[in-house]
Design a protein around this motif. Structure first.
Motif, short mmCIF file in Angstrom:
data_model
loop_
_atom_site.label_atom_id
_atom_site.label_comp_id
_atom_site.label_asym_id
_atom_site.label_seq_id
_atom_site.Cartn_x
_atom_site.Cartn_y
_atom_site.Cartn_z
N PHE A 83 -7.72 11.62 -1.44
CA PHE A 83 -8.99 12.37 -1.43
C PHE A 83 -8.72 13.82 -1.00
O PHE A 83 -9.39 14.75 -1.45
CB PHE A 83 -10.00 11.76 -0.45
CG PHE A 83 -10.46 10.36 -0.79
CD1 PHE A 83 -10.26 9.81 -2.04
CD2 PHE A 83 -11.12 9.59 0.17
CE1 PHE A 83 -10.69 8.52 -2.34
CE2 PHE A 83 -11.56 8.31 -0.12
CZ PHE A 83 -11.34 7.77 -1.37
N ASP A 176 -9.73 7.69 -9.17
CA ASP A 176 -9.37 6.79 -8.08
C ASP A 176 -9.56 5.38 -8.66
O ASP A 176 -10.68 4.92 -8.84
CB ASP A 176 -10.31 7.01 -6.89
CG ASP A 176 -10.14 5.95 -5.80
OD1 ASP A 176 -9.25 5.08 -5.94
OD2 ASP A 176 -10.91 5.99 -4.82
N LYS A 200 -5.10 -3.83 -3.34
CA LYS A 200 -5.96 -4.77 -4.07
C LYS A 200 -5.17 -5.43 -5.21
O LYS A 200 -4.98 -6.63 -5.24
CB LYS A 200 -7.20 -4.07 -4.62
CG LYS A 200 -8.16 -3.62 -3.52
CD LYS A 200 -8.22 -2.14 -3.49
CE LYS A 200 -9.19 -1.50 -2.53
NZ LYS A 200 -9.68 -2.16 -1.38
N1 PMP Z 1 -10.97 4.13 -3.01
C1 PMP Z 1 -11.43 2.89 -3.26
C2 PMP Z 1 -12.10 2.63 -4.57
C3 PMP Z 1 -11.27 1.89 -2.31
O1 PMP Z 1 -11.74 0.66 -2.56
C4 PMP Z 1 -10.62 2.17 -1.10
C5 PMP Z 1 -10.35 1.13 -0.03
N2 PMP Z 1 -11.03 0.00 -0.08
C6 PMP Z 1 -10.18 3.49 -0.88
C7 PMP Z 1 -10.36 4.43 -1.87
C8 PMP Z 1 -9.49 3.87 0.41
O2 PMP Z 1 -8.22 3.36 0.41
P1 PMP Z 1 -7.26 3.46 1.69
O3 PMP Z 1 -7.85 2.54 2.71
O4 PMP Z 1 -5.95 3.00 1.14
O5 PMP Z 1 -7.24 4.87 2.14
#
Ligand code: PMP
Length: 364
Positions: A83, A176, A200
């Motif tokens: 981000f 993303d 995931k």
């Molecule tokens: N983007 C999406 C679509 C997510 O589902 C998530 C985490 N569930 C994130 C970003 C953030 O990921 P992270 O915890 O690896 O920073």
């Protein structure tokens, strides 16, 4: 450990991984490829790890037909760090970036972009409390946008873009894809960059797979901190510092598992079938309600409610006692969420539907 030691895990991430991958990893943690050293203990500069990294990249390129003018990078810090890295590298001074806001993660993404420059909302599903992806043709794009950012699957609200939003010519689309990467075929050439936290569909948390077009790698300012430049990872094959070697190993193994299971088309078929079992059941039930709009439903995160918050709590508890874990909805959305990523087995979804029927009979 036998399969029966394990229960059905519907958690949103870190999420269930393929059984065969976990079993191989167990062995490789002890001694990988007869080297007498476990994968966690091998030097990232050694030839064994080099092969693992090279193979992981090659498998990813082949699985998703990644064009030659894209880099495959492994970056630490989770999707949340992307981000920040995306606008740091790609939101040029005096220009703007457009964000498609379809849930909590897109909101977090634009919040970071605003630290670096002008980030605009081109489309937002907030009015419908993110239960639907607004029609792509309602997006209003800026004249001067450096990129458009989309969240392909909204993990919390259970909605998913069915195809890439059409963006103005020559404006890179940045996705993303944390919660639906490699769950279906993907045309990488439609994107300037795709990033996905691994926890995931790809492996352990903390590592992000980044597919990025060469010209975007080069666009980043050279005076950024070294570890925040895509260039660093591209020039050094993700080996500038000590990378998360085990995570890269795991991503490589998961991608091989996807290949052996028939690739992305086969994944899409499996995922459509699994999600179909749940949505078909929800559609005919007077007890449960699917919370996402029909046209926006995610094949990865199926969100639903029972008639009351009390029933929801009882449902999650009773499901847990039956070996169906991870079904509590995100704290901001409530209700239930069944995350049924690539590695989630059809039989686990069948067990969940059976349990849902039983709970409905007992509580209606
Ligand atoms: N983007 C999406 C679509 C997510 O589902 C998530 C985490 N569930 C994130 C970003 C953030 O990921 P992270 O915890 O690896 O920073």
């Amino acid at each position: 450990m036998t399969t029966t030691d394990r229960i059905a895990n519907f958690g949103a991430g870190p999420a269930a991984l393929p059984e065969s991958v976990l079993r191989q990893a167990q062995k490789d943690i002890w001694n990988i490829q007869g080297s007498g050293i476990g994968i966690l203990e091998h030097s990232h500069r050694g030839s064994l790890f080099d092969r693992i990294l090279t193979e992981a990249e090659a498998e990813i390129r082949s699985l998703a037909a990644v064009p030659d003018n894209y880099k495959v990078l492994f970056i630490q810090g989770g999707a949340s760090t992307q981000f920040t890295m995306v606008p740091m590298n790609l939101l040029a001074k005096g220009r703007s970036a457009d964000y498609l806001i379809t849930g909590a993660w897109s909101k977090k993404a634009i919040k970071e972009a605003k630290l670096f420059g002008e980030a605009r909302v081109a489309l937002s599903g907030e009015d419908s409390k993110f239960t639907a992806i607004p029609p792509a043709d309602t997006a209003v794009y800026s004249q001067d946008a450096c990129y458009v950012h989309v969240t392909t699957n909204n993990t919390i609200f259970g909605t998913q873009w069915k195809s890439e939003p059409p963006v103005p010519a020559d404006v890179p689309l940045i996705a993303d894809a944390s919660s639906d990467i490699f769950s279906r075929p993907i045309d990488v050439s439609r994107y300037g960059m795709i990033y996905a936290g691994a926890q995931k569909n790809l492996g352990p948390s903390g590592i992000v797979l980044v597919l990025i077009r060469d010209d975007l790698v080069e666009q980043g300012p050279k005076d950024l901190p070294t570890m925040f430049q895509y260039r660093t990872f591209a020039n050094e094959r993700s080996l500038y510092n000590t990378p998360p070697t085990f995570a890269i190993y795991m991503v490589g193994e998961v991608v091989k598992w996807i290949r052996d299971a028939g690739g992305l088309t086969a994944m899409a078929e499996r995922n459509e079938e699994k999600a179909g079992l749940l949505y078909d059941f929800l559609d005919q039930s007077a007890f449960y309600t699917g919370t996402a709009d029909t046209g926006s439903r995610s094949l990865m995160n199926v969100c639903f409610r029972s008639p009351s918050a009390e029933h929801d709590t009882a449902f999650v508890k009773a499901a847990g006692s039956r070996g169906l874990e991870g079904l509590k909805g995100h704290r901001s959305a409530g209700g239930m969420r069944a995350s049924i990523y690539n590695a989630c087995r059809r039989e686990d979804v069948v067990s969940l539907v059976e349990f849902m029927k039983e709970f409905e009979r007992e509580h209606s």
